[in-house]
Scaffold this active site. Structure first.
Site, short mmCIF file in Angstrom:
data_model
loop_
_atom_site.label_atom_id
_atom_site.label_comp_id
_atom_site.label_asym_id
_atom_site.label_seq_id
_atom_site.Cartn_x
_atom_site.Cartn_y
_atom_site.Cartn_z
N CYS A 247 0.82 -1.21 -0.11
CA CYS A 247 0.03 0.05 -0.05
C CYS A 247 0.85 1.34 -0.14
O CYS A 247 0.46 2.14 -0.73
CB CYS A 247 -0.85 0.11 1.07
SG CYS A 247 -2.13 -1.28 1.05
N ASN B 20 -10.20 -0.11 -0.90
CA ASN B 20 -8.82 -0.20 -0.95
C ASN B 20 -8.04 -0.55 -2.30
O ASN B 20 -8.24 -1.84 -2.75
CB ASN B 20 -8.30 -1.22 0.17
CG ASN B 20 -6.91 -1.17 0.51
OD1 ASN B 20 -5.96 -0.54 -0.22
ND2 ASN B 20 -6.58 -1.76 1.83
N HIS C 298 -3.87 6.81 3.11
CA HIS C 298 -4.25 5.69 2.25
C HIS C 298 -5.37 5.05 2.84
O HIS C 298 -5.82 5.33 3.93
CB HIS C 298 -3.01 4.50 2.71
CG HIS C 298 -3.61 3.17 2.16
ND1 HIS C 298 -3.78 3.03 0.73
CD2 HIS C 298 -3.55 1.90 2.92
CE1 HIS C 298 -4.30 1.79 0.83
NE2 HIS C 298 -3.99 0.95 2.01
N1 ACO Z 1 -19.43 -9.28 5.88
C1 ACO Z 1 -19.98 -9.61 7.34
N2 ACO Z 1 -19.36 -10.01 8.36
C2 ACO Z 1 -18.23 -10.31 8.14
C3 ACO Z 1 -17.51 -9.79 7.00
C4 ACO Z 1 -18.14 -9.28 6.04
N3 ACO Z 1 -17.78 -9.01 4.75
N4 ACO Z 1 -16.21 -10.05 7.02
C5 ACO Z 1 -15.89 -10.35 8.61
N5 ACO Z 1 -17.09 -10.65 9.04
C6 ACO Z 1 -17.11 -10.97 10.52
C7 ACO Z 1 -15.94 -11.98 11.03
O1 ACO Z 1 -16.19 -13.23 10.49
C8 ACO Z 1 -16.17 -11.70 12.53
O2 ACO Z 1 -17.08 -12.63 12.81
P1 ACO Z 1 -17.21 -13.71 14.20
O3 ACO Z 1 -17.04 -12.49 15.30
O4 ACO Z 1 -18.28 -14.27 14.28
O5 ACO Z 1 -15.95 -14.15 14.01
C9 ACO Z 1 -16.64 -10.38 12.58
O6 ACO Z 1 -17.35 -9.83 11.45
C10 ACO Z 1 -15.48 -9.38 12.86
O7 ACO Z 1 -14.50 -9.92 12.07
P2 ACO Z 1 -13.17 -8.70 12.36
O8 ACO Z 1 -12.25 -9.25 11.38
O9 ACO Z 1 -12.82 -8.81 13.65
O10 ACO Z 1 -13.73 -7.36 12.04
P3 ACO Z 1 -12.85 -5.94 12.00
O11 ACO Z 1 -13.63 -5.18 12.82
O12 ACO Z 1 -11.41 -5.96 12.47
O13 ACO Z 1 -12.70 -5.54 10.41
C11 ACO Z 1 -11.39 -5.41 8.76
C12 ACO Z 1 -12.03 -6.19 9.62
C13 ACO Z 1 -12.23 -4.59 7.93
C14 ACO Z 1 -10.68 -6.19 7.75
C15 ACO Z 1 -10.44 -4.71 9.38
O14 ACO Z 1 -9.84 -5.42 10.57
C16 ACO Z 1 -9.54 -3.95 8.68
O15 ACO Z 1 -9.78 -2.99 7.99
N6 ACO Z 1 -8.07 -4.18 8.88
C17 ACO Z 1 -7.07 -3.62 8.19
C18 ACO Z 1 -6.90 -3.75 6.68
C19 ACO Z 1 -5.77 -2.98 6.30
O16 ACO Z 1 -5.43 -1.89 6.71
N7 ACO Z 1 -4.96 -3.45 5.37
C20 ACO Z 1 -3.61 -2.68 5.14
C21 ACO Z 1 -3.57 -2.50 3.77
S1 ACO Z 1 -4.12 -3.89 2.56
C22 ACO Z 1 -2.78 -4.21 1.41
O17 ACO Z 1 -1.52 -4.02 1.97
C23 ACO Z 1 -3.01 -4.86 0.30
#
Ligand code: ACO
Length: 327
Positions: free
Chosen positions: A112, A283, A253
């Site tokens: 990223c 993203n 980003h």
């Molecule tokens: N729809 C519905 N529910 C979902 C989805 C979805 N699309 N995706 C995950 N869930 C569920 C999970 O299964 C989990 O359920 P559980 O509690 O029953 O297991 C629940 O939602 C919570 O999941 P988390 O992963 O804890 O959710 P979180 O609030 O952390 O959000 C996310 C997830 C959006 C991916 C977040 O963690 C995030 O943005 N992380 C950083 C991503 C990032 O910055 N990437 C960097 C760069 S990318 C690159 O370099 C290419």
């Protein structure tokens, strides 16, 4: 010796995929995606579009806005994790599309923050005497080709797009003021693409196990992203002898609106000083910052003399920030 962006452009594919479209094919909801990420829709490249096609379109716009002809370029650098192929470099394919020859062209990968790393690289190249005077830097991705369409944890997050900048040497007060790059390879296993490289060459087995798609431990990535986005922003400001109040625009980003908000809050900035377009594109990794800058330019938001802070975090982990005086 300074470096300045004199033209910026972007291209996003026409195909819009909304959260409602994704609701139809996987167990997710618009409500979950919007509240957890801020994303409402994203763009998908068409099957016949590869990274270099998107990059070429963005480059054409950047060159036109800069008033620079392709033959005036001294070097082309593409920052991406989704090249057309391992080799030749996407930068070489773009060079050919631009109809020029005999210039150095190469790809670099810093996930990223690829565009942020690329700006630092260009700053170095353009400072090498008179060898390079004008450079083209493209941050670009076709992430939909490496995301698992059946994995709701990742498939809702990513989109395709390309942003390009024309950079020149400049000794005026405009351009890059300070930079900061960081990385931590110990944490590489939190966000990675297992198969298709020399560690795990593609095989029937890797395809069956869906190892040709990126894997991410979202919650852990989130935690580190918040920490390093905030810290990187503060470090470039400190290096420049500036404080958050000096910033005209924060251009972060676009990975998650909650990461953007936490960075903004740490700096004590009001929402109107932060450019956000994650709702439209999701993203787009290395493309997100140049796409944002190009949109801001189109909307007339960037004024000569504005202090613009770019900050990013991604796989590697890699992170970094660039502070510039727009002009
Ligand atoms: N729809 C519905 N529910 C979902 C989805 C979805 N699309 N995706 C995950 N869930 C569920 C999970 O299964 C989990 O359920 P559980 O509690 O029953 O297991 C629940 O939602 C919570 O999941 P988390 O992963 O804890 O959710 P979180 O609030 O952390 O959000 C996310 C997830 C959006 C991916 C977040 O963690 C995030 O943005 N992380 C950083 C991503 C990032 O910055 N990437 C960097 C760069 S990318 C690159 O370099 C290419």
């Amino acid at each position: 010796m300074g470096v300045r962006i004199i033209g910026i452009g972007h291209y996003v594919p026409d195909k819009v995929v909304t959260n409602q479209d994704l609701e139809k094919i996987m167990d997710t909801s618009d409500e979950w995606i919007v509240t957890r990420t801020g994303i409402k829709e994203r763009r998908y490249a068409s099957p016949d579009q590869a990274n270099s096609d998107l990059s070429y379109e963005a480059a054409r716009v950047a060159l036109a806005r800069a008033g620079v002809r392709p033959q005036d370029l001294d070097v082309i650098v593409v920052a991406t994790v989704t090249p057309d192929m391992s080799f030749p470099a996407t930068a070489c394919l773009v060079q050919a599309r631009l109809g020029i020859r005999e210039r150095p062209c190469f790809d670099m990968e810093a996930a990223c923050p690829g565009f942020i790393y690329g700006l630092e690289l260009m700053r170095g190249l353009l400072s090498l005497g008179d060898t390079y005077r004008t450079g083209l830097l493209i941050g670009t991705e076709v992430l939909t080709r490496i995301m698992d369409p059946l994995d709701r944890n990742t498939a809702v997050l990513f989109g395709d797009g390309s942003g390009a900048a024309v950079l020149v040497k400049d000794d005026s007060e405009f351009g890059i003021i300070s930079t900061y790059l960081g990385g931590d390879g110990e944490l590489g296993n939190l966000l990675y693409l297992p198969a298709g490289g020399s560690r795990m060459p593609t095989s029937e087995e890797t395809i069956k196990n869906r190892q040709h798609y990126l894997k991410m431990k979202g919650r852990e990535v989130f935690r580190h992203a918040v920490q390093w986005m905030q810290q990187s922003a503060l470090i470039v400001l400190e290096k420049a002898g500036m404080s958050p109040e000096d910033i005209t625009w924060l251009v972060p980003h676009q990975a998650n609106i909650r990461i953007i908000d936490s960075t903004r809050e740490k700096l004590g900035l009001p929402p109107e000083k932060v450019y956000v377009n994650i709702d439209k594109y999701g993203n787009t990794s290395a493309a997100s910052i140049p796409i944002a800058l190009s949109e801001m330019q189109e909307k007339g938001l960037l004024k000569k003399g504005d202090i613009v802070l770019l900050v990013s975090f991604g796989a590697g982990f890699t992170w970094g920030a660039v502070l510039m005086r727009w002009g």
